[in-house]
Design an enzyme around this catalytic site. Structure first.
Site, PDB file in Angstrom:
ATOM      1  N   TYR A 159       0.935  -1.354   0.103  1.00  0.00           N
ATOM      2  CA  TYR A 159       0.120  -0.032   0.053  1.00  0.00           C
ATOM      3  C   TYR A 159       0.832   1.365   0.104  1.00  0.00           C
ATOM      4  O   TYR A 159       0.719   2.163  -0.747  1.00  0.00           O
ATOM      5  CB  TYR A 159      -1.052   0.044   1.434  1.00  0.00           C
ATOM      6  CG  TYR A 159      -2.003   0.913   1.287  1.00  0.00           C
ATOM      7  CD1 TYR A 159      -2.969   1.027   0.417  1.00  0.00           C
ATOM      8  CD2 TYR A 159      -1.872   2.186   2.190  1.00  0.00           C
ATOM      9  CE1 TYR A 159      -3.982   2.190   0.317  1.00  0.00           C
ATOM     10  CE2 TYR A 159      -2.848   3.093   2.304  1.00  0.00           C
ATOM     11  CZ  TYR A 159      -3.754   3.043   1.148  1.00  0.00           C
ATOM     12  OH  TYR A 159      -4.524   4.031   1.447  1.00  0.00           O
ATOM     13  N   ILE A 192      -9.972   8.190   7.363  1.00  0.00           N
ATOM     14  CA  ILE A 192     -11.248   8.531   7.502  1.00  0.00           C
ATOM     15  C   ILE A 192     -12.499   7.528   7.674  1.00  0.00           C
ATOM     16  O   ILE A 192     -12.234   6.345   7.339  1.00  0.00           O
ATOM     17  CB  ILE A 192     -11.255   8.918   5.874  1.00  0.00           C
ATOM     18  CG1 ILE A 192     -10.441  10.012   5.602  1.00  0.00           C
ATOM     19  CG2 ILE A 192     -12.832   9.541   5.410  1.00  0.00           C
ATOM     20  CD1 ILE A 192     -10.113  11.281   6.081  1.00  0.00           C
ATOM     21  N   THR A 194     -14.777   5.553   6.575  1.00  0.00           N
ATOM     22  CA  THR A 194     -15.570   4.954   5.604  1.00  0.00           C
ATOM     23  C   THR A 194     -15.923   3.541   6.058  1.00  0.00           C
ATOM     24  O   THR A 194     -15.884   3.238   7.418  1.00  0.00           O
ATOM     25  CB  THR A 194     -14.775   4.658   4.388  1.00  0.00           C
ATOM     26  OG1 THR A 194     -13.492   4.304   4.797  1.00  0.00           O
ATOM     27  CG2 THR A 194     -14.228   6.099   3.593  1.00  0.00           C
TER      28      THR A 194
HETATM   29  N1  LIG Z   1     -10.520   5.415   3.847  1.00  0.00           N
HETATM   30  C1  LIG Z   1      -9.644   5.884   4.293  1.00  0.00           C
HETATM   31  O1  LIG Z   1      -9.283   5.872   5.802  1.00  0.00           O
HETATM   32  C2  LIG Z   1      -8.181   6.271   3.536  1.00  0.00           C
HETATM   33  C3  LIG Z   1      -7.164   6.738   4.008  1.00  0.00           C
HETATM   34  C4  LIG Z   1      -6.262   7.165   2.908  1.00  0.00           C
HETATM   35  C5  LIG Z   1      -6.394   7.099   1.743  1.00  0.00           C
HETATM   36  N2  LIG Z   1      -7.814   6.470   1.332  1.00  0.00           N
HETATM   37  C6  LIG Z   1      -7.790   6.460  -0.107  1.00  0.00           C
HETATM   38  O2  LIG Z   1      -8.818   6.969  -0.804  1.00  0.00           O
HETATM   39  C7  LIG Z   1      -9.542   6.112  -1.707  1.00  0.00           C
HETATM   40  C8  LIG Z   1     -10.739   5.596  -1.582  1.00  0.00           C
HETATM   41  O3  LIG Z   1     -10.829   5.012  -0.475  1.00  0.00           O
HETATM   42  P1  LIG Z   1     -12.311   4.627   0.330  1.00  0.00           P
HETATM   43  O4  LIG Z   1     -11.747   4.203   1.703  1.00  0.00           O
HETATM   44  O5  LIG Z   1     -13.153   5.471   0.254  1.00  0.00           O
HETATM   45  O6  LIG Z   1     -12.696   3.221  -0.461  1.00  0.00           O
HETATM   46  P2  LIG Z   1     -13.848   2.047  -0.337  1.00  0.00           P
HETATM   47  O7  LIG Z   1     -13.317   0.794   0.045  1.00  0.00           O
HETATM   48  O8  LIG Z   1     -14.937   2.742   0.715  1.00  0.00           O
HETATM   49  O9  LIG Z   1     -14.458   2.101  -1.718  1.00  0.00           O
HETATM   50  C9  LIG Z   1     -13.545   1.729  -2.685  1.00  0.00           C
HETATM   51  C10 LIG Z   1     -14.290   1.688  -4.094  1.00  0.00           C
HETATM   52  O10 LIG Z   1     -13.483   1.360  -5.050  1.00  0.00           O
HETATM   53  C11 LIG Z   1     -13.975   0.555  -6.139  1.00  0.00           C
HETATM   54  N3  LIG Z   1     -12.953  -0.436  -6.601  1.00  0.00           N
HETATM   55  C12 LIG Z   1     -12.005  -1.359  -5.838  1.00  0.00           C
HETATM   56  N4  LIG Z   1     -11.307  -1.725  -7.041  1.00  0.00           N
HETATM   57  C13 LIG Z   1     -11.550  -1.149  -8.239  1.00  0.00           C
HETATM   58  C14 LIG Z   1     -10.915  -1.122  -9.514  1.00  0.00           C
HETATM   59  N5  LIG Z   1      -9.978  -2.090  -9.711  1.00  0.00           N
HETATM   60  N6  LIG Z   1     -11.362  -0.256 -10.321  1.00  0.00           N
HETATM   61  C15 LIG Z   1     -12.449   0.529 -10.134  1.00  0.00           C
HETATM   62  N7  LIG Z   1     -12.792   0.721  -8.858  1.00  0.00           N
HETATM   63  C16 LIG Z   1     -12.331  -0.237  -7.860  1.00  0.00           C
HETATM   64  C17 LIG Z   1     -14.822  -0.445  -5.063  1.00  0.00           C
HETATM   65  O11 LIG Z   1     -15.924  -1.224  -5.950  1.00  0.00           O
HETATM   66  C18 LIG Z   1     -15.575   0.742  -4.108  1.00  0.00           C
HETATM   67  O12 LIG Z   1     -16.772   1.247  -4.661  1.00  0.00           O
HETATM   68  C19 LIG Z   1      -8.437   4.700  -1.952  1.00  0.00           C
HETATM   69  O13 LIG Z   1      -7.670   5.163  -2.818  1.00  0.00           O
HETATM   70  C20 LIG Z   1      -7.674   4.791  -0.598  1.00  0.00           C
HETATM   71  O14 LIG Z   1      -6.619   4.317  -0.706  1.00  0.00           O
HETATM   72  C21 LIG Z   1      -8.515   6.180   1.942  1.00  0.00           C
END
Ligand SMILES: NC(=O)c1ccc[n+]([C@@H]2O[C@H](COP(=O)([O-])OP(=O)(O)OC[C@H]3O[C@@H](n4cnc5c(N)ncnc54)[C@H](O)[C@@H]3O)[C@@H](O)[C@H]2O)c1
Length: 251
Positions: A159, A192, A194
């Site tokens: 990651y 975050i 989620t």
């Molecule tokens: N949630 C956190 O705390 C957090 C922190 C830092 C960074 N992020 C980043 O934010 C972004 C979104 O995270 P989130 O927590 O909202 O995710 P999530 O898990 O809530 O949602 C992920 C979405 O991505 C889609 N997805 C998965 N594989 C895919 C692919 N190959 N092509 C297209 N879509 C795909 C899934 O179907 C889903 O709808 C990510 O890049 C994550 O690394 C999240």
């Protein structure tokens, strides 16, 4: 719909817009007047985002794209242009986490998955978007990175490495396209709230909160605000930044 129509007459594209941060960004872009293409691999979730956009009076369209598949990414810009006639704002949000694992135990499959979706997926999407925005002479791109793209990520090697790659793509593209009317920035979320985090036991959630100077988890709307700011003309002299949105964690 809010009165603030920052993105009136503009078209936005959000990858992985079916859930969490991507859905919040899609909804805010639509609230601020953009017509929004939402892509995802989960068709039901992506279509639900469109339903929520339309319910709030906005305009959107869903398109199935697995960002790790070149052939599918190739269809993203043509779909957007055929549907809404233009493209101005791009959010590369697709990225995947993994269970904590010591570096020596990381399986090749887990490494490849992080690289293929988070890093190669972001690269493929950016490449298609930049070709279009360069030819158009305007546009703004925001990549969703992570604190894992800035600092060490013990036991989250794939990651962290993939998100460091996303930060590198952001900075390089920012300089390559700075004099071509195209800005490229990143948002680096901290923890975050989620679905993944919300499903943790109360104790673990509290543990995360205690590590954050503001003593609260970030909300998806916090990330949507920062993303829309960087996309907007309010950030017209900002390119190549990685904006931490983390309640002070990295300060
Ligand atoms: N949630 C956190 O705390 C957090 C922190 C830092 C960074 N992020 C980043 O934010 C972004 C979104 O995270 P989130 O927590 O909202 O995710 P999530 O898990 O809530 O949602 C992920 C979405 O991505 C889609 N997805 C998965 N594989 C895919 C692919 N190959 N092509 C297209 N879509 C795909 C899934 O179907 C889903 O709808 C990510 O890049 C994550 O690394 C999240």
């Amino acid at each position: 719909m809010s009165e603030n129509k920052e993105f009136e007459s503009q078209v936005a594209l959000v990858t992985a817009g079916g859930a969490g941060i991507g859905r919040a960004i899609s909804l805010q872009l639509a609230r601020e007047g953009a017509r929004v293409v939402v892509s995802d691999i989960n068709d039901e979730a992506g279509q639900e985002t469109i339903r929520l956009i339309e319910e709030a009076g906005g305009t959107g369209a869903y398109h199935h794209v697995d960002v790790s598949q070149s052939g599918e990414v190739d269809s993203l810009i043509p779909f957007t242009l055929e549907t809404f006639g233009r493209l101005d704002l791009c959010v590369n949000n697709a990225g995947v986490g993994a269970m904590p694992t010591a570096m020596e135990d990381v399986e090749r499959k887990a490494w490849d998955r992080a690289m293929n979706i988070t890093l190669t997926g972001t690269f493929l999407c950016m490449q298609a978007q930049l070709r279009h925005l360069h030819a158009q002479g305007s546009g703004s791109v925001v990549n969703i990175a992570s604190l894992a793209g800035i600092s060490a990520t013990p036991e989250l090697t794939p990651y962290g490495a993939s998100k460091h790659g996303v930060v590198s793509l952001t900075r390089s593209a920012a300089i390559e396209y700075a004099d071509k009317g195209v800005r490229v920035n990143a948002v680096a979320p901290g923890a975050i709230e989620t679905a993944a985090l919300a499903s943790l036991p109360e104790e673990s959630r509290r543990g995360y909160e205690q590590e954050i100077p503001m003593k609260r988890l970030g909300q998806v709307e916090d990330i949507a605000e920062a993303t829309c700011f960087l996309l907007s003309e309010r950030a017209s002299f900002i390119t190549g930044v990685v904006l931490r949105v983390d309640g002070g964690t990295e300060a």
